[in-house]
Design a protein around this motif. Structure first.
Motif: not given
Ligand code: SF4
Ligand code: SF4
Length: 380
Positions: A302-308, A317, A321, A360, A362-363, A365, A367
């Protein structure tokens, strides 16, 4: 003890500050008042003159305990840093009652260093809309608080925006050799340095994860460095981590949440060494190697991008993680469980497995499954 001069503060500050989010605890989990008061006074007697607390640390007990510890002549010997829990401020009028409660708990009429606690995207609009800057400025002019700063856990872009929005005197960021590219990171440190803003570092040991229960493959790296003569004497993993932080240009002081006299003694001895801030390129490379080894143990990328975001159930989330990754990478060290249960407002158990986040990410995951796994590991 080494001392440093802050731009903002007239008196010299110890390079090592005492964070009180991890005071000694009783069996029932509450802070051990007697032991904690002894610990705080022990730290001040040995030269630490910066005590950092927060409204929510130990359910408010840390402020009360500091208030008691600083009786009997100790108040004049240390600066108090306290923080506004901005996530509890839902309207402008909420601010002052919280601040008054802090004065009462601390039993002081002046707080030397006052920070907005934990600026993240969710609270940034509120800070501007509720007139927080103006309110703190007024308190400063009235002589009730000293220097205004902020602590931060957002990303680099938000960090630069926050820095550029107000004439801050100092800020507080998370930094260690493993987290150099997350949150504000090294880039943020440099950004603040270029603007002459003092930077206080928190989590230099990543909540004890870089100092306790070291995986054998990481310990082998430290042992190899010693055998190769890269460091003159035996170094603990904590010493490597502290030296890495202390050597970064722009670091004004370092907070550590010490909870025993033994930790205090070890750290004060280290922070009294002349070369604490002089790490060589070879030593940096060793730390990079250790960081790579830790990162190879990370289960979910998880890159902590916050798109989720947003999660309809307000599950945090990426934080869930992150704790789960730490749980595995740092060999189930208890502090991970403790922080998850005490600090996380949106634990995995809130997940209703709607799947809205997964499309949403990008990885890509899984979730929903990860939330189930986290709930099984952490109990909520
Ligand atoms: S969208 Fe995916 S990669 Fe980005 S913060 Fe959420 S779980 Fe992590
Ligand atoms: S699957 Fe769980 S974590 Fe994801 S959005 Fe739905 S409730 Fe939130």
């Amino acid at each position: 003890m080494k001392y440093v001069q802050f731009n903002a503060v007239e008196k010299e500050i110890s390079l090592l500050g005492l964070g009180v989010m991890r005071l000694p605890r009783l069996e029932n989990g509450k802070a051990d008042e007697k032991e904690s008061i002894n610990l705080i006074r022990y730290a001040i007697d040995r030269g630490i003159n910066y005590i950092d607390t927060g409204y929510t640390y130990h359910g408010g007990d840390s402020e009360r305990i500091i208030g008691k510890a600083l009786k009997d002549g100790y108040r004049e010997r240390a600066l108090i840093a306290d923080k506004l829990p901005i996530w509890l401020v839902e309207k402008k009028e909420d601010m002052q009652p919280i601040i008054e409660e802090q004065f009462k708990r601390l039993d002081v009429d002046f707080i030397d260093m006052y920070l907005i606690h934990n600026i993240v995207p969710e609270v940034w609009d509120n800070i501007r809309n509720f007139g927080v800057f103006e309110h703190l400025q007024k308190l400063k002019e009235e002589g009730r608080i000293g220097h205004i700063g902020f602590s931060f856990h957002g990303d680099y872009d938000l960090f630069t925006e926050v820095i550029d929005t107000y004439p801050w005197e100092y800020c507080q960021i998370q930094l260690n050799y493993l987290d150099k590219e997350i949150q504000a990171g090294l880039k943020g440190l440099e950004y603040a340095r270029e603007r002459g803003i003092d930077v206080i570092i928190m989590e230099p040991l990543k909540g004890g994860r870089l100092s306790d229960k070291i995986p054998p493959s990481v310990q082998a790296i430290w042992d190899r460095a010693k055998a190769a003569g890269i460091c003159a004497s035996e170094r603990t993993p904590a010493e490597w981590a502290f030296r890495w932080v202390a050597s970064q240009p722009g670091v004004s002081m370092i907070l550590s949440g010490m909870s025993s006299v033994r930790q205090l003694d070890e750290n004060i001895a280290l922070f009294s060494q002349d070369d604490i801030s002089l790490m060589s390129e070879t030593e940096y490379a060793i730390c990079d190697e250790a960081a790579d080894e830790y990162n190879s143990k990370i289960k979910y990328q998880c890159t902590s991008c916050g798109y989720c975001k947003p999660c309809p159930q307000e599950v945090e989330i990426s934080d869930v993680i992150s704790y789960l990754n730490d749980w595995y990478a740092f060999d189930r060290i208890p502090s991970t469980m403790l922080e998850y249960n005490e600090w996380l407002d949106g634990p995995a158990s809130g997940c209703i497995h709607c799947g809205a986040c997964e499309e949403k990410c990008p990885q890509r995951l899984p979730i929903s499954d990860i939330m189930t796994e986290a709930e099984e590991q952490f109990g909520k």
